[in-house]
Design an enzyme around this catalytic site. Structure first.
Site, mmCIF file in Angstrom:
data_model
loop_
_atom_site.group_PDB
_atom_site.id
_atom_site.type_symbol
_atom_site.label_atom_id
_atom_site.label_comp_id
_atom_site.label_asym_id
_atom_site.label_seq_id
_atom_site.Cartn_x
_atom_site.Cartn_y
_atom_site.Cartn_z
ATOM 1 N N SER A 127 0.754 -1.272 0.170
ATOM 2 C CA SER A 127 0.134 -0.020 0.034
ATOM 3 C C SER A 127 0.906 1.349 0.253
ATOM 4 O O SER A 127 1.911 1.248 0.592
ATOM 5 C CB SER A 127 -0.804 0.130 1.286
ATOM 6 O OG SER A 127 -1.447 1.314 1.433
ATOM 7 N N GLU A 129 0.279 3.663 1.891
ATOM 8 C CA GLU A 129 0.428 3.925 3.395
ATOM 9 C C GLU A 129 1.896 3.159 4.013
ATOM 10 O O GLU A 129 2.093 3.899 4.783
ATOM 11 C CB GLU A 129 -0.751 3.322 4.195
ATOM 12 C CG GLU A 129 -2.256 3.984 3.960
ATOM 13 C CD GLU A 129 -2.188 5.412 4.213
ATOM 14 O OE1 GLU A 129 -1.397 5.662 5.268
ATOM 15 O OE2 GLU A 129 -2.780 6.216 3.735
ATOM 16 N N TYR A 151 -1.681 0.021 10.200
ATOM 17 C CA TYR A 151 -2.227 -0.836 9.043
ATOM 18 C C TYR A 151 -0.832 -0.411 8.045
ATOM 19 O O TYR A 151 -0.293 -1.432 7.511
ATOM 20 C CB TYR A 151 -3.277 0.274 8.192
ATOM 21 C CG TYR A 151 -3.505 -0.416 6.733
ATOM 22 C CD1 TYR A 151 -4.177 -1.520 6.709
ATOM 23 C CD2 TYR A 151 -2.894 0.430 5.704
ATOM 24 C CE1 TYR A 151 -4.309 -1.892 5.347
ATOM 25 C CE2 TYR A 151 -3.023 0.033 4.444
ATOM 26 C CZ TYR A 151 -3.816 -0.882 4.317
ATOM 27 O OH TYR A 151 -4.028 -1.348 2.955
HETATM 28 P P1 NDP Z 1 -11.456 -5.296 0.777
HETATM 29 O O1 NDP Z 1 -11.464 -4.685 2.172
HETATM 30 O O2 NDP Z 1 -12.599 -5.035 -0.241
HETATM 31 O O3 NDP Z 1 -11.352 -7.001 0.841
HETATM 32 C C1 NDP Z 1 -10.502 -7.417 1.815
HETATM 33 C C2 NDP Z 1 -10.585 -8.845 1.861
HETATM 34 O O4 NDP Z 1 -9.834 -9.604 3.029
HETATM 35 C C3 NDP Z 1 -11.926 -9.338 2.002
HETATM 36 O O5 NDP Z 1 -12.162 -10.668 1.315
HETATM 37 C C4 NDP Z 1 -12.106 -10.100 3.412
HETATM 38 O O6 NDP Z 1 -12.749 -10.866 3.928
HETATM 39 C C5 NDP Z 1 -10.493 -10.450 3.742
HETATM 40 N N1 NDP Z 1 -10.261 -10.602 4.962
HETATM 41 C C6 NDP Z 1 -9.966 -9.494 6.029
HETATM 42 N N2 NDP Z 1 -9.628 -9.920 7.220
HETATM 43 C C7 NDP Z 1 -9.452 -11.219 6.924
HETATM 44 C C8 NDP Z 1 -8.962 -12.432 7.764
HETATM 45 N N3 NDP Z 1 -8.639 -12.066 9.182
HETATM 46 N N4 NDP Z 1 -9.087 -13.692 7.087
HETATM 47 C C9 NDP Z 1 -9.560 -13.837 6.023
HETATM 48 N N5 NDP Z 1 -9.785 -13.184 5.183
HETATM 49 C C10 NDP Z 1 -9.844 -11.826 5.400
HETATM 50 O O7 NDP Z 1 -9.971 -4.756 0.165
HETATM 51 P P2 NDP Z 1 -9.777 -4.315 -1.412
HETATM 52 O O8 NDP Z 1 -10.089 -5.509 -2.172
HETATM 53 O O9 NDP Z 1 -9.956 -3.095 -1.543
HETATM 54 O O10 NDP Z 1 -7.892 -4.596 -1.317
HETATM 55 C C11 NDP Z 1 -7.229 -5.920 -1.520
HETATM 56 C C12 NDP Z 1 -5.920 -5.626 -0.724
HETATM 57 O O11 NDP Z 1 -5.038 -4.587 -1.366
HETATM 58 C C13 NDP Z 1 -5.967 -5.224 0.717
HETATM 59 O O12 NDP Z 1 -4.763 -6.152 1.430
HETATM 60 C C14 NDP Z 1 -5.778 -4.099 1.007
HETATM 61 O O13 NDP Z 1 -5.158 -3.534 2.033
HETATM 62 C C15 NDP Z 1 -4.847 -3.749 -0.251
HETATM 63 N N6 NDP Z 1 -4.733 -2.327 -0.669
HETATM 64 C C16 NDP Z 1 -6.114 -1.861 -1.304
HETATM 65 C C17 NDP Z 1 -6.347 -0.631 -2.005
HETATM 66 C C18 NDP Z 1 -7.491 -0.124 -2.451
HETATM 67 O O14 NDP Z 1 -7.384 1.134 -2.679
HETATM 68 N N7 NDP Z 1 -8.402 -0.662 -2.473
HETATM 69 C C19 NDP Z 1 -4.978 0.360 -1.773
HETATM 70 C C20 NDP Z 1 -3.958 -0.360 -1.336
HETATM 71 C C21 NDP Z 1 -3.819 -1.612 -0.745
HETATM 72 P P3 NDP Z 1 -14.398 -10.599 4.444
HETATM 73 O O15 NDP Z 1 -15.281 -10.304 3.483
HETATM 74 O O16 NDP Z 1 -14.610 -12.033 5.105
HETATM 75 O O17 NDP Z 1 -14.193 -9.749 5.609
HETATM 76 P P1 GDR Z 2 -7.460 5.560 2.595
HETATM 77 O O1 GDR Z 2 -9.104 5.658 2.294
HETATM 78 O O2 GDR Z 2 -7.320 5.693 4.054
HETATM 79 O O3 GDR Z 2 -6.615 6.175 1.593
HETATM 80 O O4 GDR Z 2 -7.198 3.941 2.464
HETATM 81 P P2 GDR Z 2 -10.590 6.341 2.569
HETATM 82 O O5 GDR Z 2 -11.558 6.061 1.559
HETATM 83 O O6 GDR Z 2 -10.828 5.658 3.976
HETATM 84 O O7 GDR Z 2 -9.858 7.605 2.968
HETATM 85 C C1 GDR Z 2 -9.706 8.542 1.835
HETATM 86 C C2 GDR Z 2 -9.358 9.830 2.306
HETATM 87 O O8 GDR Z 2 -10.425 10.478 2.470
HETATM 88 C C3 GDR Z 2 -10.414 11.214 3.572
HETATM 89 N N1 GDR Z 2 -11.930 11.392 4.178
HETATM 90 C C4 GDR Z 2 -12.722 10.275 4.641
HETATM 91 N N2 GDR Z 2 -12.463 9.061 4.872
HETATM 92 C C5 GDR Z 2 -13.401 8.192 5.036
HETATM 93 N N3 GDR Z 2 -13.247 6.828 5.067
HETATM 94 N N4 GDR Z 2 -14.565 8.680 5.668
HETATM 95 C C6 GDR Z 2 -14.851 10.122 5.844
HETATM 96 O O9 GDR Z 2 -15.806 10.606 6.031
HETATM 97 C C7 GDR Z 2 -13.725 10.962 5.174
HETATM 98 N N5 GDR Z 2 -13.602 12.404 5.169
HETATM 99 C C8 GDR Z 2 -12.643 12.506 4.399
HETATM 100 C C9 GDR Z 2 -9.487 10.445 4.637
HETATM 101 O O10 GDR Z 2 -9.048 11.204 5.506
HETATM 102 C C10 GDR Z 2 -8.589 10.143 3.704
HETATM 103 O O11 GDR Z 2 -7.541 11.188 3.457
HETATM 104 C C11 GDR Z 2 -7.407 3.208 1.302
HETATM 105 C C12 GDR Z 2 -7.696 1.555 1.642
HETATM 106 O O12 GDR Z 2 -8.054 0.921 0.569
HETATM 107 C C13 GDR Z 2 -6.442 1.013 2.242
HETATM 108 O O13 GDR Z 2 -6.610 -0.172 2.432
HETATM 109 C C14 GDR Z 2 -5.266 1.498 1.186
HETATM 110 O O14 GDR Z 2 -3.847 0.828 1.460
HETATM 111 C C15 GDR Z 2 -5.112 2.685 0.915
HETATM 112 O O15 GDR Z 2 -6.403 3.214 0.193
HETATM 113 C C16 GDR Z 2 -4.224 3.019 -0.022
#
Ligand code: NDP
Ligand code: GDR
Length: 313
Positions: A127, A129, A151
């Site tokens: 990520s 992050e 995270y």
């Molecule tokens: P989601 O939150 O949509 O999906 C997460 C998945 O992980 C779900 O299938 C969830 O299953 C599973 N999971 C969570 N905890 C556990 C556990 N303890 N055991 C087994 N399964 C678990 O994430 P995204 O699809 O958006 O992201 C995919 C990956 O990419 C993640 O690792 C995320 O951190 C990373 N990532 C995502 C970004 C984004 O913008 N989307 C950006 C950067 C990184 P369940 O449905 O059962 O909870």
């Molecule tokens: P992020 O996504 O933390 O970047 O993590 P999120 O959508 O939660 O926040 C994006 C930005 O929006 C600002 N923000 C708010 N965020 C949420 N959730 N709710 C609010 O009401 C709100 N108002 C403003 C936040 O401060 C932040 O700056 C996502 C996840 O997919 C992670 O798993 C992944 O690693 C990172 O993106 C890259």
């Protein structure tokens, strides 16, 4: 026929990746929690349309033996590790479980692959992050890591493990350093889906307010199907490596909310209120990725600007 194992198959990325692999004639196996199998219509809603084409395995990230058994049985050619506790805000409240789930889950998978399926190619979802508080934008693979949440720490520690298994044990193990990517399958707690879903409810007369945190926050938002394409390409390359996956363009939350509301013929100022509960610390320098390496090495580039992603909702 190639065999792939996806952890986190029920999530946003897992569901798009499963579609991509099925379309390419893979035998697709998905790791899910036992509860999800029992309550599949709700908890597997992103992949209900693919259920006939996926073999599910119940396993938990915190149970090494369950992961080992799945890997030993499936003998995957490719393993995509997408499962994680992925909501950054929770990591300020629930440090221990997020660190242990995300880090140990990655470690258990790598150790199991090394023992039971050492030729399997492994992708880890890192990520932006991991960069955390940065000194310059855009960031690339050479930018120093400085995570600012548990995270981010869990992802960075896992990334170091991935590199260690690659260099010490010769595993074909790669990290994608993913910036935010969105779609209609995004969970409702993330800001993009929260905005689009509540804007739609307001338009339909089902709600009258949207409470948000920092509107000035900037993000590099891409399109989830583009990012799973990049993830797949990384494992098809001849050499294992780590790549930044990003658009290189920043937008503010305010720009996002303006676009989403105006798409419905509404002015966001009439509905949005700031709620300190959703406020996170402002960043001096935004996270914004430089994806030159993956573009040059694999020919990958993002296809959709943010306005088109919002229009799809
Ligand atoms: P989601 O939150 O949509 O999906 C997460 C998945 O992980 C779900 O299938 C969830 O299953 C599973 N999971 C969570 N905890 C556990 C556990 N303890 N055991 C087994 N399964 C678990 O994430 P995204 O699809 O958006 O992201 C995919 C990956 O990419 C993640 O690792 C995320 O951190 C990373 N990532 C995502 C970004 C984004 O913008 N989307 C950006 C950067 C990184 P369940 O449905 O059962 O909870
Ligand atoms: P992020 O996504 O933390 O970047 O993590 P999120 O959508 O939660 O926040 C994006 C930005 O929006 C600002 N923000 C708010 N965020 C949420 N959730 N709710 C609010 O009401 C709100 N108002 C403003 C936040 O401060 C932040 O700056 C996502 C996840 O997919 C992670 O798993 C992944 O690693 C990172 O993106 C890259």
């Amino acid at each position: 026929m190639k065999r792939a194992l996806i952890t986190g198959i029920s999530g946003q990325d897992g569901s798009y990746l499963a579609e991509l692999l099925i379309a390419r004639d893979y035998e697709v196996h998905g790791l899910v929690r036992r509860d999800s199998i029992e309550d599949s219509s709700r908890r597997l809603s992103n992949i209900n349309h693919l259920k006939e084409d996926i073999t599910f395995h119940a396993a938990a990230l915190d149970n090494e033996l369950s992961l080992y058994k799945v890997i030993a049985k499936v003998q995957p050619d490719e393993c995509y590790h997408l499962a994680a506790s992925s909501f950054v805000s929770y990591s300020f409240e629930d440090e221990y479980s997020i660190l242990t789930t995300n880090f140990n889950g990655t470690h258990f998978l790598l150790a199991s692959l090394k023992e039971a399926s050492p030729d399997c190619r492994f992708f880890f979802a890192g990520s932006s992050e991991m960069f955390g508080t940065v000194e310059a934008a855009p960031q690339d693979e050479a930018t120093p890591f400085n995570p600012r949440s548990i995270y981010g720490i869990s992802k960075l520690a896992s990334h170091h493990l991935v590199r260690n298994y690659r260099t010490q044990y010769g595993l074909f193990a790669c990290t994608g350093i993913l910036y935010n990517h969105e779609s209609p399958r995004r969970d409702f707690k993330f800001v993009t889906r929260k905005i689009t879903s509540q804007a739609a409810r307001i338009k339909l007369g089902l709600a009258d307010k949207l409470y948000l945190g920092n509107l000035a926050a900037l993000r590099d938002w891409g399109y989830a199907p583009d990012y799973v394409q990049a993830i797949w390409q990384i494992l098809q390359h001849h050499t294992p490596d780590d790549y930044v996956i990003a658009t290189g363009v920043n937008h503010s939350v305010e720009e996002f909310v303006t676009c989403a509301f105006s798409y419905l013929g509404l002015n966001y100022r009439d509905y949005v209120e700031i709620d300190p509960r959703f406020y996170r610390q402002a960043e001096d320098i935004p996270l914004c990725g430089n994806a030159t390496k993956i573009r040059n090495a694999l020919g990958w580039q993002p296809t959709k600007p943010l306005e088109d992603i919002i229009a799809e909702w």
